[in-house]
Design a protein around this motif. Structure first.
Motif, PDB file in Angstrom:
ATOM      1  N   LYS A 171      -0.767  -6.690  -9.819  1.00 36.39           N
ATOM      2  CA  LYS A 171      -2.067  -6.513 -10.487  1.00 36.39           C
ATOM      3  C   LYS A 171      -2.555  -5.073 -10.352  1.00 36.39           C
ATOM      4  N   GLU A 172      -2.427  -4.500  -9.151  1.00 29.42           N
ATOM      5  CA  GLU A 172      -2.849  -3.117  -8.919  1.00 29.42           C
ATOM      6  C   GLU A 172      -2.035  -2.155  -9.791  1.00 29.42           C
ATOM      7  N   LEU A 173      -0.744  -2.393  -9.853  1.00 26.37           N
ATOM      8  CA  LEU A 173       0.132  -1.534 -10.651  1.00 26.37           C
ATOM      9  C   LEU A 173      -0.232  -1.615 -12.131  1.00 26.37           C
ATOM     10  N   ARG A 174      -0.442  -2.822 -12.625  1.00 25.10           N
ATOM     11  CA  ARG A 174      -0.756  -3.017 -14.045  1.00 25.10           C
ATOM     12  C   ARG A 174      -2.140  -2.467 -14.406  1.00 25.10           C
ATOM     13  N   ALA A 175      -3.016  -2.359 -13.417  1.00 22.54           N
ATOM     14  CA  ALA A 175      -4.371  -1.847 -13.662  1.00 22.54           C
ATOM     15  C   ALA A 175      -4.472  -0.338 -13.425  1.00 22.54           C
ATOM     16  N   SER A 176      -3.358   0.302 -13.086  1.00 26.54           N
ATOM     17  CA  SER A 176      -3.363   1.734 -12.779  1.00 26.54           C
ATOM     18  C   SER A 176      -3.877   2.561 -13.947  1.00 26.54           C
ATOM     19  N   LYS A 177      -4.529   3.659 -13.610  1.00 27.29           N
ATOM     20  CA  LYS A 177      -4.991   4.598 -14.641  1.00 27.29           C
ATOM     21  C   LYS A 177      -3.821   5.393 -15.212  1.00 27.29           C
ATOM     22  N   GLU A 178      -2.705   5.418 -14.486  1.00 30.07           N
ATOM     23  CA  GLU A 178      -1.530   6.183 -14.909  1.00 30.07           C
ATOM     24  C   GLU A 178      -0.595   5.291 -15.723  1.00 30.07           C
ATOM     25  N   ALA A 179      -0.416   5.647 -17.003  1.00 26.22           N
ATOM     26  CA  ALA A 179       0.372   4.827 -17.926  1.00 26.22           C
ATOM     27  C   ALA A 179       1.799   4.604 -17.441  1.00 26.22           C
ATOM     28  N   GLN A 180       2.415   5.628 -16.843  1.00 27.40           N
ATOM     29  CA  GLN A 180       3.802   5.470 -16.405  1.00 27.40           C
ATOM     30  C   GLN A 180       3.924   4.442 -15.285  1.00 27.40           C
ATOM     31  N   LEU A 181       2.870   4.250 -14.515  1.00 24.98           N
ATOM     32  CA  LEU A 181       2.896   3.238 -13.454  1.00 24.98           C
ATOM     33  C   LEU A 181       2.704   1.836 -14.022  1.00 24.98           C
ATOM     34  N   ARG A 182       1.834   1.723 -15.003  1.00 27.55           N
ATOM     35  CA  ARG A 182       1.558   0.399 -15.593  1.00 27.55           C
ATOM     36  C   ARG A 182       2.799  -0.231 -16.201  1.00 27.55           C
ATOM     37  N   THR A 232       0.835  -1.195   0.000  1.00 28.75           N
ATOM     38  CA  THR A 232       0.000   0.000   0.000  1.00 28.75           C
ATOM     39  C   THR A 232       0.872   1.249   0.000  1.00 28.75           C
ATOM     40  N   ARG A 233       1.890   1.251   0.843  1.00 26.54           N
ATOM     41  CA  ARG A 233       2.831   2.383   0.890  1.00 26.54           C
ATOM     42  C   ARG A 233       3.584   2.485  -0.438  1.00 26.54           C
ATOM     43  N   ALA A 234       3.944   1.365  -1.024  1.00 24.21           N
ATOM     44  CA  ALA A 234       4.654   1.364  -2.301  1.00 24.21           C
ATOM     45  C   ALA A 234       3.823   2.042  -3.388  1.00 24.21           C
ATOM     46  N   LEU A 235       2.539   1.736  -3.448  1.00 25.69           N
ATOM     47  CA  LEU A 235       1.669   2.360  -4.445  1.00 25.69           C
ATOM     48  C   LEU A 235       1.589   3.870  -4.230  1.00 25.69           C
ATOM     49  N   GLN A 236       1.572   4.297  -2.976  1.00 26.56           N
ATOM     50  CA  GLN A 236       1.562   5.734  -2.675  1.00 26.56           C
ATOM     51  C   GLN A 236       2.851   6.392  -3.165  1.00 26.56           C
ATOM     52  N   LEU A 237       3.992   5.773  -2.875  1.00 27.00           N
ATOM     53  CA  LEU A 237       5.286   6.318  -3.292  1.00 27.00           C
ATOM     54  C   LEU A 237       5.397   6.403  -4.814  1.00 27.00           C
ATOM     55  N   LEU A 238       4.906   5.380  -5.497  1.00 24.16           N
ATOM     56  CA  LEU A 238       5.003   5.341  -6.955  1.00 24.16           C
ATOM     57  C   LEU A 238       4.232   6.487  -7.608  1.00 24.16           C
ATOM     58  N   ARG A 239       3.220   6.978  -6.944  1.00 25.74           N
ATOM     59  CA  ARG A 239       2.459   8.110  -7.490  1.00 25.74           C
ATOM     60  C   ARG A 239       3.189   9.436  -7.260  1.00 25.74           C
ATOM     61  N   LEU A 240       4.178   9.438  -6.363  1.00 24.22           N
ATOM     62  CA  LEU A 240       4.886  10.671  -6.011  1.00 24.22           C
ATOM     63  C   LEU A 240       6.280  10.791  -6.634  1.00 24.22           C
ATOM     64  N   VAL A 241       6.936   9.649  -6.830  1.00 27.99           N
ATOM     65  CA  VAL A 241       8.335   9.657  -7.261  1.00 27.99           C
ATOM     66  C   VAL A 241       8.504   8.746  -8.473  1.00 27.99           C
ATOM     67  N   PRO A 242       9.184   9.232  -9.529  1.00 29.41           N
ATOM     68  CA  PRO A 242       9.448   8.354 -10.677  1.00 29.41           C
ATOM     69  C   PRO A 242      10.398   7.219 -10.271  1.00 29.41           C
ATOM     70  N   VAL A 243      10.043   6.001 -10.659  1.00 30.57           N
ATOM     71  CA  VAL A 243      10.825   4.823 -10.305  1.00 30.57           C
ATOM     72  C   VAL A 243      11.098   4.015 -11.568  1.00 30.57           C
ATOM     73  N   SER A 244      12.334   3.522 -11.690  1.00 33.22           N
ATOM     74  CA  SER A 244      12.724   2.731 -12.869  1.00 33.22           C
ATOM     75  C   SER A 244      12.379   1.258 -12.723  1.00 33.22           C
ATOM     76  N   VAL A 245      12.515   0.737 -11.499  1.00 37.16           N
ATOM     77  CA  VAL A 245      12.269  -0.684 -11.239  1.00 37.16           C
ATOM     78  C   VAL A 245      11.729  -0.829  -9.817  1.00 37.16           C
ATOM     79  N   VAL A 246      10.815  -1.796  -9.644  1.00 32.54           N
ATOM     80  CA  VAL A 246      10.327  -2.157  -8.310  1.00 32.54           C
ATOM     81  C   VAL A 246      10.786  -3.583  -8.014  1.00 32.54           C
ATOM     82  N   ILE A 247      11.326  -3.771  -6.813  1.00 32.32           N
ATOM     83  CA  ILE A 247      11.672  -5.105  -6.315  1.00 32.32           C
ATOM     84  C   ILE A 247      10.727  -5.346  -5.145  1.00 32.32           C
TER      85      ILE A 247
END
Length: 127
Positions: A66-77, A36-51
């Protein structure tokens, strides 16, 4: 410019090991103790890779992907996700791949496997 990596694991020890292993790549490493915290951070800071760990309390790693791939934000998907698992069975890997994970690393994490896998997704990483 440095790439940002987000490490998502409920274990501070695992997060620290991963940070130490990736030091040679000169990356900026962000941490989240849960998905949940990771999804919040991803909306605030550009990230190249998630582990991310597969087995976490609350939202597990597969649901996180699944949540990341279903995001409305293309850069997150499109962010590459490497899942960590301590389980040997192929079922979790198959479910993770179906969810959209890009790679898997077996725990205990080896320095060579982690570095090699992360480099695949970092065009700007130092050789």
């Amino acid at each position: 410019m440095s790439d940002n990596i987000l490490v998502v694991d409920d274990s501070p020890t695992v997060r620290n090991i991963i940070k130490i292993y990736l030091m040679n790549l000169r990356l900026s490493i962000l941490e989240a103790e849960d998905a949940t915290r990771a999804l919040q951070l991803l909306r605030l800071v550009p990230v190249s890779v998630v582990i991310a760990d597969i087995n976490m309390p609350g939202m597990d790693g597969i649901t996180f992907v699944k949540e990341l791939r279903a995001s409305k934000e293309a850069q997150l998907r499109g962010i590459p996700v490497i899942l960590l698992t301590a389980e040997k069975g192929g079922d979790l890997r198959q479910r993770g791949a179906e969810a959209g994970a890009n790679a898997f690393i077996q725990k205990p994490v080896s320095h060579a496997d982690l570095t090699e896998t992360v480099r695949q997704f970092l065009p700007l990483a130092a050789p």
